[in-house]
Motif scaffolding. Structure first.
Motif, PDB file in Angstrom:
ATOM      1  N   ASP A 185      -0.066 -10.083   4.619  1.00 53.58           N
ATOM      2  CA  ASP A 185      -1.011  -9.967   3.511  1.00 53.58           C
ATOM      3  C   ASP A 185      -1.186  -8.503   3.106  1.00 53.58           C
ATOM      4  O   ASP A 185      -1.341  -8.192   1.922  1.00 53.58           O
ATOM      5  CB  ASP A 185      -2.368 -10.575   3.885  1.00 53.58           C
ATOM      6  CG  ASP A 185      -2.314 -12.094   3.997  1.00 53.58           C
ATOM      7  OD1 ASP A 185      -1.423 -12.697   3.368  1.00 53.58           O
ATOM      8  OD2 ASP A 185      -3.137 -12.669   4.725  1.00 53.58           O
TER       9      ASP A 185
ATOM     10  N   ARG B 172       1.767  -7.612   0.917  1.00 47.46           N
ATOM     11  CA  ARG B 172       1.602  -8.111  -0.460  1.00 47.46           C
ATOM     12  C   ARG B 172       0.576  -7.270  -1.220  1.00 47.46           C
ATOM     13  O   ARG B 172       0.746  -6.979  -2.414  1.00 47.46           O
ATOM     14  CB  ARG B 172       1.192  -9.582  -0.442  1.00 47.46           C
ATOM     15  CG  ARG B 172       2.280 -10.499   0.105  1.00 47.46           C
ATOM     16  CD  ARG B 172       1.911 -11.978  -0.001  1.00 47.46           C
ATOM     17  NE  ARG B 172       2.998 -12.799   0.505  1.00 47.46           N
ATOM     18  CZ  ARG B 172       3.066 -13.294   1.737  1.00 47.46           C
ATOM     19  NH1 ARG B 172       2.085 -13.060   2.599  1.00 47.46           N
ATOM     20  NH2 ARG B 172       4.100 -14.008   2.124  1.00 47.46           N
ATOM     21  N   LYS B 173      -0.495  -6.887  -0.539  1.00 43.13           N
ATOM     22  CA  LYS B 173      -1.515  -6.053  -1.185  1.00 43.13           C
ATOM     23  C   LYS B 173      -0.933  -4.684  -1.546  1.00 43.13           C
ATOM     24  O   LYS B 173      -1.208  -4.135  -2.621  1.00 43.13           O
ATOM     25  CB  LYS B 173      -2.730  -5.893  -0.265  1.00 43.13           C
ATOM     26  CG  LYS B 173      -3.900  -5.152  -0.889  1.00 43.13           C
ATOM     27  CD  LYS B 173      -5.128  -5.233   0.020  1.00 43.13           C
ATOM     28  CE  LYS B 173      -6.360  -4.624  -0.636  1.00 43.13           C
ATOM     29  NZ  LYS B 173      -6.280  -3.173  -0.776  1.00 43.13           N
TER      30      LYS B 173
ATOM     31  N   SER C 179       1.157  -5.033  -4.642  1.00 47.25           N
ATOM     32  CA  SER C 179       0.330  -5.199  -5.838  1.00 47.25           C
ATOM     33  C   SER C 179      -0.270  -3.863  -6.273  1.00 47.25           C
ATOM     34  O   SER C 179      -0.298  -3.551  -7.477  1.00 47.25           O
ATOM     35  CB  SER C 179      -0.777  -6.237  -5.594  1.00 47.25           C
ATOM     36  OG  SER C 179      -1.804  -5.724  -4.775  1.00 47.25           O
TER      37      SER C 179
ATOM     38  N   SER D   9       0.643  -7.717 -10.493  1.00 44.84           N
ATOM     39  CA  SER D   9       0.281  -7.154  -9.191  1.00 44.84           C
ATOM     40  C   SER D   9      -0.770  -8.017  -8.503  1.00 44.84           C
ATOM     41  O   SER D   9      -0.693  -8.265  -7.294  1.00 44.84           O
ATOM     42  CB  SER D   9      -0.211  -5.712  -9.348  1.00 44.84           C
ATOM     43  OG  SER D   9      -1.490  -5.651  -9.939  1.00 44.84           O
ATOM     44  N   GLU D  10      -1.735  -8.532  -9.261  1.00 45.05           N
ATOM     45  CA  GLU D  10      -2.770  -9.392  -8.674  1.00 45.05           C
ATOM     46  C   GLU D  10      -2.175 -10.743  -8.257  1.00 45.05           C
ATOM     47  O   GLU D  10      -2.538 -11.305  -7.216  1.00 45.05           O
ATOM     48  CB  GLU D  10      -3.920  -9.587  -9.663  1.00 45.05           C
ATOM     49  CG  GLU D  10      -4.734  -8.313  -9.902  1.00 45.05           C
ATOM     50  CD  GLU D  10      -5.829  -8.507 -10.930  1.00 45.05           C
ATOM     51  OE1 GLU D  10      -5.968  -9.623 -11.474  1.00 45.05           O
ATOM     52  OE2 GLU D  10      -6.561  -7.530 -11.203  1.00 45.05           O
TER      53      GLU D  10
ATOM     54  N   ALA E  32      -0.283 -10.391  -5.038  1.00 41.63           N
ATOM     55  CA  ALA E  32      -1.186 -10.208  -3.898  1.00 41.63           C
ATOM     56  C   ALA E  32      -1.708 -11.542  -3.391  1.00 41.63           C
ATOM     57  O   ALA E  32      -2.087 -11.667  -2.228  1.00 41.63           O
ATOM     58  CB  ALA E  32      -2.350  -9.304  -4.292  1.00 41.63           C
TER      59      ALA E  32
END
Length: 609
Positions: free
Chosen positions: A74, A77-78, A81, A386-387, A390
């Protein structure tokens, strides 16, 4: 040292050791260096120290610390983003960060997913990071000539005595007696090589070059810190092919110089890919790291470990009203998580509340995810992507539905913040950028789950010739005197939708991603009907007779949209087609030309980059 002004590099583990030293070299040559570090405090301390060290590193844009914990997917992924919200190019990715347990340890440490920590950090986290950034790397190579990935491995992957090879049935070493800290480190470094070689094969011809490197045994690295405590160290070095009189260690500065030359493509490394380097020279890898079958197996295994969100995911632009709302209902009813990409979050949330009150079949809390997207604002598109990345690691369906139309008689152009005509910006360019940024996710989804689909809502208005002209590729924003009208802009945007569809279908052939376009019928809720009071006459000049029912309800149009987008037979293997009422039909002459597809793609890339 060659200049790389305004080029962007990511270095994982950039706050110490060889990561810190290569960051200095990159920044000194002009790169903006994104320092991907688990501790932002230590990254910021490193930046302050570097900027005090020499005036050549005092450019405020040289370093951009962003937090990244590679063992936490996670967090990966953040990170991606946040990166995509700041940058639209990536020239160099250096997968440097590493982790090792005490080499003698026999108890496995696990990350939050239950994956062994060394494999998770050294391979899987970097695998996911690279996969999520592949499209950006390819786009950068397409626009600027090249992009490069450098994966830091180790000659430890060759050591045989006291270790076993990769067991593809037990890569997390769960079986009794299969795990040690040293075994985990060796396995992770073999995976690094296999990852490199597979990527090089996948990316051949794209301008993205991928190599791996043994930096030497660095006193600051995990392996030397741990092996200094271990009596195996001498044996490890000997069985790696070193004799006692060899200087097996390297300083961080020595290793960083080789890393920089390869990562920056300094000749003779400018066209090298799929190789493994030490001290600047290519060298052989272990037998198990040289087998293409193992490359494929580690790729498939890694993808499976990254899979999340078992429900299928769809994005629908303009999902809060009309046909967008109706197809959203159908997708949610069939089990999709539907990301409602809307300019107004308030209206999107109101639509969700109304749908969930409408029927119990739509009350799943995961069915709808409203997200803000203004297609005329390319920064909003990038922020949306990007969001989305995420939150989600898959995308099964992308429906480019949202549309905009000026009053058809309007003669004054309305412009977006970039000075681009608003109808073209919204109906084509915003969707072009959105789709391009999501292509890798669509392809990854197709690879893992069999298929993904893009549906582009166009209009039969693209075929009209009454008081409108063909596309002028020297004036696509209609800036010449007399070139613009609201009807001309709408017609052009819909022709662009068809060309975009056909070009994408050609590009994605064989990937499992299917792309089609659709005329939904003339819907009373659409911008077309609101924009033009002369609709009846236009329809007549388009070859419709008065006894034809030319309008469709949103529900009728959405039924056809759903069937094509969800791949309901017979649409499961259709691509590059244009549909109306569920049947394929020809498009205009100008949208049937391959040369026009290529011209529009190149122009669209240029104006959105």
């Amino acid at each position: 040292m060659p200049s790389h002004e305004n080029e962007v590099a990511i270095v994982t583990g950039a706050n110490s050791g060889i990561g810190l030293e290569v960051s200095k070299l990159l920044a000194s040559s002009g790169f903006i260096v994104v320092m991907a570090c688990r501790s932002l405090d230590r990254a910021n301390q490193a930046v302050s120290a570097m900027q005090n060290e020499t005036t050549s590193l005092k450019s405020s844009g040289s370093f951009v610390p962003i937090r990244l914990d590679l063992s936490d997917y996670d967090s990966v992924r953040k990170f991606v983003s946040e990166f995509l919200a700041k940058f639209s190019r990536l020239d160099v990715l250096i997968n440097n960060a590493g982790y090792t347990e005490d080499v003698t340890i026999k108890n496995r440490r696990l990350n939050s997913k239950g994956h062994e920590m060394t494999i998770a950090t050294n391979h899987l986290g970097h695998f996911l990071l690279t996969k999520l950034l592949l499209q950006t790397l390819k786009d950068t190579a397409s626009r600027h000539g090249a992009a490069r990935i450098l994966i830091v491995s180790s000659d430890m992957h060759k050591v045989q005595v006291g270790f076993h090879g990769l067991d593809f049935d037990d890569l997390f070493m769960e079986r009794p007696g299969s795990f040690s800290g040293a075994q985990a480190y060796k396995s992770s470094k073999t995976m690094n090589i296999l990852h490199c070689r597979k990527l090089a094969r996948i990316l051949e011809g794209t301008g993205v070059y991928v190599n791996a490197l043994h930096p030497g045994f660095i006193p600051t690295t995990n392996i030397m810190r741990d092996y200094s405590k271990c009596t195996q160290c001498f044996c490890v070095c000997c069985f790696s092919g070193f004799c006692c009189c060899c200087r097996i260690t390297r300083t961080p500065q020595e290793a960083a110089e080789h890393m920089f030359n390869i990562a920056a493509g300094v000749p003779p490394y400018n066209d090298k890919s799929g190789l493994y380097f030490y001290d600047g020279r290519a060298r052989d890898v272990s037998e198990e790291a040289s087998l293409p079958a193992n490359e494929d197996r580690i790729w498939e295994w890694s993808e499976a470990r990254m899979a999340t969100n078992e429900s299928k995911v769809a994005i629908v632009t303009g999902a809060n009203s009309g046909i967008g709302l109706e197809v959203t209902k159908l997708l949610a009813s069939s089990g999709f998580i539907v990301v409602m990409a809307c300019r107004s979050l308030d209206r999107a949330n109101q639509a969700v509340a109304a749908m969930q009150n409408e029927t119990t079949s739509l009350k799943s809390s995961g069915s709808f995810v409203p997200m803000q997207l203004d297609l005329s604002d390319y920064d909003s598109v990038r922020k949306f992507v990007s969001e989305f990345l995420a939150k989600f690691s898959r995308l099964d369906v992308l429906i480019n539905n949202a549309g905009y139309a000026e009053e058809f008689s309007r003669q004054q152009r309305n412009l977006n913040s970039k000075g681009h005509e608003m109808t073209i910006a919204t109906n084509h360019l915003g969707h072009f950028l959105l789709t391009k940024m999501l292509l890798q996710t669509l392809k990854d989804t197709a690879s893992r789950h069999g298929a993904a689909r893009v549906l582009i809502v166009s209009s039969d208005y693209h075929t009209y010739t009454f008081r409108v002209k063909p596309l002028d590729f020297d004036d696509l924003f209609m800036e010449k005197p007399g070139a613009y009208s609201g009807s001309q802009a709408y017609k052009n945007s819909k022709a662009m939708n068809i060309l975009h569809c056909r070009k994408l279908a050609r590009m994605l052939e064989g990937t499992g991603v299917y792309v089609n376009a659709l005329h939904p019928g003339f819907i009373p809720t659409t911008g077309f009907f609101r924009g033009c009071m002369r609709c009846f006459f236009i329809c007549c000049f388009s070859g419709f007779c008065c006894c034809c029912r030319i309008t469709r309800t949103p529900q009728e149009a959405a039924g056809h949209m759903f069937n094509i987008a969800a791949g309901v037979p017979p649409y499961e293997d259709k691509s590059g087609l244009y549909f109306y009422d569920g049947r394929s039909k020809p498009t205009s002459a100008e949208t049937s030309l391959l040369a026009n597809e290529d011209l529009l793609w190149e122009w669209s890339e240029a104006v959105t980059s």
